[in-house]
Design a protein around this motif. Structure first.
Motif, PDB file in Angstrom:
ATOM      1  N   LYS A   8      -2.744   6.442 -22.876  1.00 23.55           N
ATOM      2  CA  LYS A   8      -2.019   7.131 -23.890  1.00 23.55           C
ATOM      3  C   LYS A   8      -2.131   6.261 -25.614  1.00 23.55           C
ATOM      4  CE  LYS A   8       1.646   6.040 -20.272  1.00 23.55           C
ATOM      5  NZ  LYS A   8       2.729   5.147 -20.163  1.00 23.55           N
ATOM      6  N   TYR A   9      -3.074   5.671 -25.177  1.00 26.85           N
ATOM      7  CA  TYR A   9      -3.668   5.168 -26.448  1.00 26.85           C
ATOM      8  C   TYR A   9      -4.861   4.845 -26.709  1.00 26.85           C
ATOM      9  CZ  TYR A   9       1.715   4.151 -25.966  1.00 26.85           C
ATOM     10  OH  TYR A   9       3.198   3.367 -26.188  1.00 26.85           O
ATOM     11  N   GLU A  10      -5.308   4.468 -28.144  1.00 25.98           N
ATOM     12  CA  GLU A  10      -6.840   4.046 -28.672  1.00 25.98           C
ATOM     13  C   GLU A  10      -6.595   3.175 -30.009  1.00 25.98           C
ATOM     14  OE1 GLU A  10     -10.227   3.148 -27.675  1.00 25.98           O
ATOM     15  OE2 GLU A  10      -9.069   4.505 -25.911  1.00 25.98           O
ATOM     16  N   THR A  11      -7.336   2.435 -30.416  1.00 25.20           N
ATOM     17  CA  THR A  11      -6.895   1.347 -31.343  1.00 25.20           C
ATOM     18  C   THR A  11      -8.523   1.633 -31.597  1.00 25.20           C
ATOM     19  OG1 THR A  11      -5.266   0.838 -30.184  1.00 25.20           O
ATOM     20  CG2 THR A  11      -6.542  -0.685 -32.617  1.00 25.20           C
ATOM     21  N   TYR A  12      -8.606   2.141 -33.027  1.00 27.04           N
ATOM     22  CA  TYR A  12      -9.966   2.058 -33.486  1.00 27.04           C
ATOM     23  C   TYR A  12      -9.472   2.109 -35.123  1.00 27.04           C
ATOM     24  CZ  TYR A  12     -14.665   3.468 -35.632  1.00 27.04           C
ATOM     25  OH  TYR A  12     -15.303   3.017 -35.469  1.00 27.04           O
ATOM     26  N   GLY A  13     -10.137   1.162 -35.576  1.00 26.52           N
ATOM     27  CA  GLY A  13     -10.293   0.853 -36.730  1.00 26.52           C
ATOM     28  C   GLY A  13      -9.320   0.443 -37.895  1.00 26.52           C
ATOM     29  N   GLY A  14      -8.278  -0.712 -36.774  1.00 25.45           N
ATOM     30  CA  GLY A  14      -6.936  -0.791 -37.075  1.00 25.45           C
ATOM     31  C   GLY A  14      -5.760  -0.341 -36.515  1.00 25.45           C
ATOM     32  N   TRP A  15      -6.029   0.780 -36.432  1.00 22.69           N
ATOM     33  CA  TRP A  15      -4.648   2.121 -36.516  1.00 22.69           C
ATOM     34  C   TRP A  15      -5.285   2.659 -34.636  1.00 22.69           C
ATOM     35  CZ3 TRP A  15      -6.003   6.778 -39.895  1.00 22.69           C
ATOM     36  CH2 TRP A  15      -5.111   6.343 -41.398  1.00 22.69           C
ATOM     37  N   LYS A  16      -3.429   2.377 -34.284  1.00 22.24           N
ATOM     38  CA  LYS A  16      -3.302   3.102 -32.897  1.00 22.24           C
ATOM     39  C   LYS A  16      -3.365   4.372 -33.078  1.00 22.24           C
ATOM     40  CE  LYS A  16      -0.881   1.203 -28.958  1.00 22.24           C
ATOM     41  NZ  LYS A  16       0.399   0.046 -29.053  1.00 22.24           N
ATOM     42  N   PHE A  17      -3.450   4.890 -32.435  1.00 20.04           N
ATOM     43  CA  PHE A  17      -3.689   6.173 -31.849  1.00 20.04           C
ATOM     44  C   PHE A  17      -2.945   6.472 -30.776  1.00 20.04           C
ATOM     45  CE2 PHE A  17      -7.362   5.536 -35.055  1.00 20.04           C
ATOM     46  CZ  PHE A  17      -6.940   6.637 -35.681  1.00 20.04           C
TER      47      PHE A  17
END
Length: 575
Positions: free
Chosen positions: A358-367
């Motif tokens: 459902k979610y993936e976080t990278y570089g401080g952003w939650k996609f």
């Protein structure tokens, strides 16, 4: 030239199918007339002059928007001075005296416009529309010219004086900074552009060809063998910068921003030369119909086996050529390029298991995915077909900052600013980015920018397996060198991407637009949010046989619903 709308990623909470969400002048008509040797001026309404609102020692400086009386008086004085040919007096009533005086002087001397009549319309706030009529004269030849424009009255902060806010479009709506009106022998002979079957391409039949035909004339007028006529035309500032003010110079224009010179009035016709293009009359007609049905739609069609451009159209045919020069985030259609990269790097396999949380976080952003869906135990095929954002974001940590940039440039021929199709284009942009922006680029946001021609070329590259630069005029005519890609996908990678696009067209988000189009086809949907828009831009790119097409409908919503039917119509029209 119309300004290019650039999509800006939005900071909120994730991504959905390519959408980034990070952490009257007195109410009566008036006429201003100036003829040779005589001046007549009549305006109904008040008597305020352009000096209204200026301060004196014992009065405070006026502030706030100009009053109705100030707008009326300032417009009245400015139009009167312009009509009688007093450039200095008219310029003094603007907020940029030097620029206005230069333009007004050129209007009469280079444009050769006289007997000017200016008729104000109904005021709307500080804006005053007006009709302009004049006589254009050159070496004994005369013709009338009529057009509409608008001025805006502003208040100068220093002393509160109401003045006309100067911009070149006040003189003529086609003028932008640095442009000039010039009457004389045309710099470029006229052309008779024909389609691939020899039928003439006219703006009456194909409205979206207007800017294209202007561009073709500018580039090929002399090569096509025509003879120049006598015209009033807009000479663009960018064309003069490109040639240093000298005919025959070869300095390169910025094709992404370039707008061709434009003929406004022909006093004596020239002799056109014939120029053959790659356009298909039937496909162009279909493109015109489909974009005319919609607001802010653009489409381009190319032939994968050769790179020939078969059609291009925009809902606003006389405006900016978004199909060729647009610079817009492509949303999830970018996943075609990203998928090819992941496959090459062995970070994905068509039928291998691939994470789609459902979610993936990278570089401080939650996609996140559209409606926060997830695919438990799914494959990369399933993730591509459903346009799973997190399936791509999850691989960001295994990539270099320039991985996607290299893939776009080296395999798909994008982002090098070196296409030479015959008229100005924007050749896509996939800048090197880091952290969250790099991850966002994988799903067509971040700094990635494309247009329908770019994305049609992407599908064409997948279909043929090799990038072939799109072109509108054969390079044989002028011996120009077409852009190439430094490498191509392996046969297995190209086959895998075609498999993914085909599955998306038969079992994924592109099913409805691609239904019934046979087996030799594939597609990808996309959408991209833009700050200030209620709905995202809808994208769709696809191939069928030896046709590839892409469309964008700005503020169209989901690409399958908005842009998909446009592309479907193109693929059907091409047989």
């Amino acid at each position: 030239m119309g300004k290019r709308r650039r999509a800006v990623e939005r900071r909120s909470v994730g991504i959905k199918n390519g959408k980034v969400h990070p952490g009257v002048l007195g109410g009566a008509a008036a006429v201003v007339v100036c003829a040779v040797g005589a001046t007549a001026f009549a305006l109904s309404g008040g008597s305020e002059s352009g000096s209204g609102g200026s301060s004196v020692d014992d009065k405070p400086v006026a502030s706030g928007p100009p009053t109705a009386a100030e707008v009326h008086g300032t417009a009245k004085a400015f139009l009167a001075a312009w009509a009688k040919g007093d450039a200095a007096e008219a310029a003094a009533l603007t907020d940029d005296r030097a620029a206005a005086k230069k333009a007004l002087t050129s209007y009469a001397k280079e444009g050769r416009l006289s007997e000017v009549k200016l008729t104000p319309g109904k005021r709307s706030g500080a804006d005053v529309p007006f009709k302009a009529a004049a006589t254009v004269s050159y070496e004994g030849k005369k013709k009338p010219l009529a057009y509409e424009s608008e001025l805006t009255v502003v208040r100068r902060k220093s002393d509160g004086k109401p003045l006309v806010g100067w911009r070149p479009a006040v003189l003529h709506p086609e003028l932008k900074d640095g442009d000039r009106l010039v009457t004389g022998e045309a710099g470029d002979p006229p052309i008779k552009a024909v389609d691939r079957d020899g039928a003439e391409l006219t703006t009456a039949k194909y409205p979206s060809m207007a800017t294209v035909l202007d561009g073709l004339r500018e580039k090929y007028g002399k090569k096509a063998g025509g003879k120049a006529g006598i015209e009033l035309r807009v000479v663009r500032a960018d064309s003069e910068k490109a040639d240093g003010g000298k005919k025959g110079a070869t300095a390169k224009k910025d094709d992404a921003k370039s707008t061709p010179d434009k003929t406004l009035l022909t006093l004596a016709p020239g002799t056109p030369g014939t120029l053959k293009t790659t356009i298909s009359g039937s496909l162009q007609a279909a493109a015109e119909r489909e974009t005319a049905k919609r607001q802010r739609a653009s489409v381009a069609v190319v032939k994968p086996s050769t790179g020939e451009i078969l059609a291009a159209a925009n809902s606003r045919p006389s405006g900016f050529n978004t199909a060729f020069q647009g610079s817009i985030a492509p949303g999830s259609t970018m996943k075609v390029i990203s998928a090819s990269m992941l496959l090459e790097k062995k970070l994905a396999g068509v039928d291998k298991k691939h994470p789609c949380p459902k979610y993936e976080t990278y570089g401080g952003w939650k996609f996140q995915n559209d409606d926060k869906f997830e695919i438990k135990g799914g494959t990369f095929r399933a993730s591509f077909a459903r346009s799973c954002n997190t399936a791509f974001i999850s691989q960001a940590k295994k990539l270099q900052d320039d991985s996607l940039t290299k893939q776009a440039q080296e395999v798909f021929g994008l982002g090098r600013d070196n296409w030479s199709i015959g008229v100005p284009t924007f050749d896509g942009a996939v800048p090197v980015q880091s952290d969250a922006q790099m991850a966002a680029s994988l799903i067509g946001q971040g700094g990635v920018r494309m247009n329908p021609l770019n994305m049609a070329s992407v599908s064409a590259t997948v279909k043929s397996g090799t990038f072939k630069q799109p072109y509108l005029v054969s390079p044989d005519l002028d011996h120009r060198t077409l852009a190439t890609a430094s490498r191509k996908m392996s046969g297995s990678t190209a086959s895998a991407v075609r498999d993914l696009m085909h599955y998306t067209a038969t079992s994924g988000t592109a099913v409805k637009p691609m239904s019934g189009l046979g087996s030799d086809m594939g597609a990808k949907t996309g959408s991209a949010e833009v700050d200030g828009q209620k709905k995202p831009n809808g994208w769709f790119t696809a191939y069928r046989g030896d046709l590839a097409a892409a469309a964008v409908v700005q503020e169209g919503g989901h690409g399958g619903d908005s842009a998909g039917p446009v592309v479907r119509a193109m693929l059907l029209a091409g047989g």
